[in-house]
Motif scaffolding. Structure first.
Motif, PDB file in Angstrom:
ATOM      1  N   ARG A   1       0.809  -1.215   0.000  1.00 37.33           N
ATOM      2  CA  ARG A   1       0.000   0.000   0.000  1.00 37.33           C
ATOM      3  C   ARG A   1       0.841   1.263   0.000  1.00 37.33           C
ATOM      4  O   ARG A   1       0.342   2.354  -0.289  1.00 37.33           O
ATOM      5  CB  ARG A   1      -0.929   0.012   1.206  1.00 37.33           C
ATOM      6  N   ARG A   2       2.124   1.157   0.402  1.00 32.94           N
ATOM      7  CA  ARG A   2       3.012   2.323   0.546  1.00 32.94           C
ATOM      8  C   ARG A   2       2.354   3.420   1.381  1.00 32.94           C
ATOM      9  O   ARG A   2       2.207   4.561   0.926  1.00 32.94           O
ATOM     10  CB  ARG A   2       3.411   2.865  -0.823  1.00 32.94           C
ATOM     11  N   PRO A   3       1.942   3.103   2.598  1.00 31.11           N
ATOM     12  CA  PRO A   3       1.251   4.090   3.435  1.00 31.11           C
ATOM     13  C   PRO A   3       2.236   5.076   4.060  1.00 31.11           C
ATOM     14  O   PRO A   3       3.452   4.923   3.970  1.00 31.11           O
ATOM     15  CB  PRO A   3       0.609   3.216   4.508  1.00 31.11           C
ATOM     16  N   LYS A   4       1.676   6.076   4.747  1.00 29.85           N
ATOM     17  CA  LYS A   4       2.518   7.036   5.462  1.00 29.85           C
ATOM     18  C   LYS A   4       3.111   6.414   6.727  1.00 29.85           C
ATOM     19  O   LYS A   4       4.225   6.740   7.124  1.00 29.85           O
ATOM     20  CB  LYS A   4       1.694   8.269   5.843  1.00 29.85           C
ATOM     21  N   ILE A   5       2.333   5.538   7.365  1.00 23.89           N
ATOM     22  CA  ILE A   5       2.744   4.958   8.651  1.00 23.89           C
ATOM     23  C   ILE A   5       2.410   3.472   8.665  1.00 23.89           C
ATOM     24  O   ILE A   5       1.342   3.065   8.197  1.00 23.89           O
ATOM     25  CB  ILE A   5       2.030   5.663   9.826  1.00 23.89           C
ATOM     26  N   TYR A   6       3.335   2.668   9.201  1.00 28.77           N
ATOM     27  CA  TYR A   6       3.088   1.243   9.438  1.00 28.77           C
ATOM     28  C   TYR A   6       2.847   1.019  10.921  1.00 28.77           C
ATOM     29  O   TYR A   6       3.556   1.566  11.773  1.00 28.77           O
ATOM     30  CB  TYR A   6       4.281   0.394   9.006  1.00 28.77           C
ATOM     31  N   LEU A   7       1.868   0.173  11.230  1.00 33.23           N
ATOM     32  CA  LEU A   7       1.595  -0.247  12.601  1.00 33.23           C
ATOM     33  C   LEU A   7       1.764  -1.756  12.707  1.00 33.23           C
ATOM     34  O   LEU A   7       1.203  -2.498  11.903  1.00 33.23           O
ATOM     35  CB  LEU A   7       0.162   0.138  13.014  1.00 33.23           C
ATOM     36  N   PHE A   8       2.515  -2.208  13.701  1.00 33.77           N
ATOM     37  CA  PHE A   8       2.723  -3.634  13.938  1.00 33.77           C
ATOM     38  C   PHE A   8       2.227  -3.966  15.345  1.00 33.77           C
ATOM     39  O   PHE A   8       2.737  -3.424  16.327  1.00 33.77           O
ATOM     40  CB  PHE A   8       4.202  -4.005  13.843  1.00 33.77           C
ATOM     41  N   ASP A   9       1.234  -4.832  15.443  1.00 31.66           N
ATOM     42  CA  ASP A   9       0.683  -5.216  16.751  1.00 31.66           C
ATOM     43  C   ASP A   9       1.176  -6.607  17.140  1.00 31.66           C
ATOM     44  O   ASP A   9       0.602  -7.620  16.742  1.00 31.66           O
ATOM     45  CB  ASP A   9      -0.848  -5.185  16.712  1.00 31.66           C
ATOM     46  N   GLU A  10       2.265  -6.660  17.895  1.00 29.61           N
ATOM     47  CA  GLU A  10       2.891  -7.908  18.354  1.00 29.61           C
ATOM     48  C   GLU A  10       2.983  -8.932  17.226  1.00 29.61           C
ATOM     49  O   GLU A  10       2.500 -10.067  17.361  1.00 29.61           O
ATOM     50  CB  GLU A  10       2.117  -8.481  19.543  1.00 29.61           C
ATOM     51  N   PRO A  11       3.614  -8.593  16.107  1.00 26.93           N
ATOM     52  CA  PRO A  11       3.607  -9.480  14.945  1.00 26.93           C
ATOM     53  C   PRO A  11       4.412 -10.762  15.118  1.00 26.93           C
ATOM     54  O   PRO A  11       4.235 -11.702  14.353  1.00 26.93           O
ATOM     55  CB  PRO A  11       4.219  -8.612  13.835  1.00 26.93           C
ATOM     56  N   LEU A  12       5.303 -10.815  16.118  1.00 23.54           N
ATOM     57  CA  LEU A  12       6.170 -11.983  16.270  1.00 23.54           C
ATOM     58  C   LEU A  12       5.754 -12.896  17.416  1.00 23.54           C
ATOM     59  O   LEU A  12       6.410 -13.905  17.674  1.00 23.54           O
ATOM     60  CB  LEU A  12       7.624 -11.526  16.503  1.00 23.54           C
ATOM     61  N   SER A  13       4.666 -12.570  18.098  1.00 21.57           N
ATOM     62  CA  SER A  13       4.320 -13.301  19.319  1.00 21.57           C
ATOM     63  C   SER A  13       3.909 -14.744  19.062  1.00 21.57           C
ATOM     64  O   SER A  13       3.965 -15.577  19.970  1.00 21.57           O
ATOM     65  CB  SER A  13       3.201 -12.570  20.067  1.00 21.57           C
ATOM     66  N   ASN A  14       3.492 -15.067  17.836  1.00 20.83           N
ATOM     67  CA  ASN A  14       3.063 -16.439  17.533  1.00 20.83           C
ATOM     68  C   ASN A  14       4.199 -17.323  17.008  1.00 20.83           C
ATOM     69  O   ASN A  14       3.960 -18.484  16.651  1.00 20.83           O
ATOM     70  CB  ASN A  14       1.930 -16.422  16.502  1.00 20.83           C
ATOM     71  N   LEU A  15       5.408 -16.784  16.942  1.00 21.73           N
ATOM     72  CA  LEU A  15       6.529 -17.524  16.367  1.00 21.73           C
ATOM     73  C   LEU A  15       7.390 -18.145  17.463  1.00 21.73           C
ATOM     74  O   LEU A  15       7.406 -17.678  18.605  1.00 21.73           O
ATOM     75  CB  LEU A  15       7.389 -16.584  15.509  1.00 21.73           C
ATOM     76  N   ASP A  16       8.129 -19.200  17.095  1.00 23.42           N
ATOM     77  CA  ASP A  16       9.043 -19.801  18.069  1.00 23.42           C
ATOM     78  C   ASP A  16      10.251 -18.889  18.263  1.00 23.42           C
ATOM     79  O   ASP A  16      10.472 -17.947  17.505  1.00 23.42           O
ATOM     80  CB  ASP A  16       9.469 -21.200  17.631  1.00 23.42           C
ATOM     81  N   ALA A  17      11.037 -19.178  19.302  1.00 19.46           N
ATOM     82  CA  ALA A  17      12.102 -18.270  19.724  1.00 19.46           C
ATOM     83  C   ALA A  17      13.113 -18.000  18.618  1.00 19.46           C
ATOM     84  O   ALA A  17      13.519 -16.850  18.393  1.00 19.46           O
ATOM     85  CB  ALA A  17      12.802 -18.835  20.961  1.00 19.46           C
ATOM     86  N   LYS A  18      13.536 -19.037  17.906  1.00 22.14           N
ATOM     87  CA  LYS A  18      14.545 -18.871  16.852  1.00 22.14           C
ATOM     88  C   LYS A  18      14.002 -18.009  15.723  1.00 22.14           C
ATOM     89  O   LYS A  18      14.682 -17.107  15.220  1.00 22.14           O
ATOM     90  CB  LYS A  18      14.974 -20.239  16.317  1.00 22.14           C
ATOM     91  N   LEU A  19      12.758 -18.270  15.328  1.00 24.67           N
ATOM     92  CA  LEU A  19      12.159 -17.523  14.229  1.00 24.67           C
ATOM     93  C   LEU A  19      11.896 -16.077  14.625  1.00 24.67           C
ATOM     94  O   LEU A  19      11.979 -15.166  13.789  1.00 24.67           O
ATOM     95  CB  LEU A  19      10.860 -18.199  13.776  1.00 24.67           C
ATOM     96  N   ARG A  20      11.589 -15.854  15.891  1.00 26.20           N
ATOM     97  CA  ARG A  20      11.390 -14.478  16.371  1.00 26.20           C
ATOM     98  C   ARG A  20      12.650 -13.649  16.155  1.00 26.20           C
ATOM     99  O   ARG A  20      12.586 -12.505  15.699  1.00 26.20           O
ATOM    100  CB  ARG A  20      11.049 -14.483  17.866  1.00 26.20           C
ATOM    101  N   VAL A  21      13.811 -14.234  16.475  1.00 24.31           N
ATOM    102  CA  VAL A  21      15.078 -13.518  16.306  1.00 24.31           C
ATOM    103  C   VAL A  21      15.319 -13.226  14.835  1.00 24.31           C
ATOM    104  O   VAL A  21      15.715 -12.113  14.459  1.00 24.31           O
ATOM    105  CB  VAL A  21      16.239 -14.332  16.912  1.00 24.31           C
TER     106      VAL A  21
END
Length: 382
Positions: free
Chosen positions: A152-172
């Motif tokens: 979309r190429r917006p003015k602002i990006y918002l991320f709401d805990e996007p990594l919370s469902n991933l395992d520890a290695k993938l989070r890093v």
């Protein structure tokens, strides 16, 4: 890119109920990465939803490039959001998921194809374009959700805990990908997390929240090195800051805080206006406690027995007891002592913090000649 400013923002869910958000004042420059961090229920996701327009504000203003967007509908704010659940359309392919928002905006098909190709290359998901979300791993789904927002190429990006469902290695791994993506695109970003490591590694600015209030706002280094209160000091840092209760008494006309390891005792002259009999807490980070050769007898030394050892690979955490409290010392692996050994510890008085035990507020040392006055600890043997 766009500036974002929140002015005296309030959010309440009904008359007579306490505000979920209370007097939020934040401002970030164009291209900056803002982290909203705090425990569950602190209001960070509510604040994110207010910025996106998914929830209305009770009072205050949200300004993008100086324009108040508080009353605008979400579709008119030019803000893209990546949800914790990814919210992908299960019957659509990856290509169709990324292109969906562009089709709604009635972009020409050639421009849509070009944009899908751009973001899929950026996120390295070209080979996944014809798959459905059910055929993707959690990390791949997260990339697709990011791709849909990026297209979309917006003015602002918002991320709401996007990594919370991933395992520890993938989070890093994904944390690194998000950081690289921001460095390439330089788009203004607001990112919600309860993970203080994400806050420290990703953000240009960090807002630490508790009970709907911003406890402190600043750079990661400011938050880490100069916490405003006991909550911020305890929430930021891994392993966490040590908090040692101080017994305060008057000696020779001066108030001092006593530190007792069972083998040595230190007297910490208190430069702050604390008052006799006040309960204090001494804060010191594990890496700020040095280990020195026995017999050097510096004024800030304490001998203490090692009660627990935790090797982590790059560090070894040694636990001792001071004033009846377990204290963590962060040591290099080659300096690791044996269990039960006596360590001679040295505090850095310039980096010791004092907090009021009742309010949790930080106590500042009285300045001398325009600078922070630091008085060494006096040392006494039992």
């Amino acid at each position: 890119m766009a500036t974002l400013e929140l002015r005296n923002l309030h959010k309440s869910y009904g008359s007579g109920l306490a505000d979920t958000l209370k007097s939020i004042d934040l401002s970030i420059d164009s291209g900056e990465f803002l982290i909203l961090v705090g425990p569950s229920g602190c209001g960070k996701s509510t604040l994110m939803n207010c910025i996106a327009g998914l929830e209305s504000v009770t009072g205050g203003a949200i300004l993008v490039d100086g324009q108040d967007i508080s009353g605008m509908s979400p579709k008119d704010r030019d803000i893209a959001m990546v949800f914790q659940s990814y919210a992908l359309y299960p019957t659509m392919s990856v290509r169709e998921n990324i292109a969906f928002g562009l089709k709604i905006r009635k972009m020409p098909q050639a421009a849509i194809d070009e944009e899908v190709a751009r973001v899929s290359k950026l996120l390295q998901i070209e080979h996944l374009l014809e798959r459905k979300p059910s055929q993707l791993s959690g990390g791949q789904q997260q990339r697709v959700a990011m791709g849909r927002a990026l297209a979309r190429r917006p003015k602002i990006y918002l991320f709401d805990e996007p990594l919370s469902n991933l395992d520890a290695k993938l989070r890093v791994e994904m944390r690194t990908e998000i950081k690289l993506m921001h460095q390439r695109l330089k788009t203004t970003t607001v990112y919600v997390t309860h993970d203080q490591i994400e806050a420290m590694t990703l953000g240009d600015k960090v807002a630490v929240m508790k009970d709907g209030i911003v406890q402190q706002f600043g750079t990661p280094q400011q938050i880490y090195n100069d916490p405003a209160n006991l909550f911020v000091a305890s929430f930021i840092g891994s392993p966490p800051m040590n908090f040692i209760p101080l017994r305060v008494q008057r000696q020779g006309g001066q108030l001092v805080g006593l530190l007792d390891s069972g083998q040595d005792r230190c007297e910490l002259p208190l430069d702050a206006e604390v008052g006799e009999g006040r309960e204090l807490i001494l804060g010191v980070r594990p890496e700020q406690i040095g280990v020195v050769e026995p017999g050097t007898n510096g004024p800030t030394d304490l001998r203490a027995e090692v009660e627990v050892l935790e090797p982590t690979g790059p560090d070894t955490l040694a636990f001792v007891t001071v004033n009846g409290t377990k204290v963590c010392c962060r040591l290099a692996p080659d300096a690791a002592p044996a269990l039960g050994a006596t360590l001679q510890l040295r505090l850095d008085p310039a980096r010791v913090l004092l907090f009021d035990a009742q309010s949790g507020e930080r106590l500042r040392k009285a300045p001398a000649a325009g600078e922070t006055k630091v008085t060494p600890l006096a040392r006494h043997k039992h």
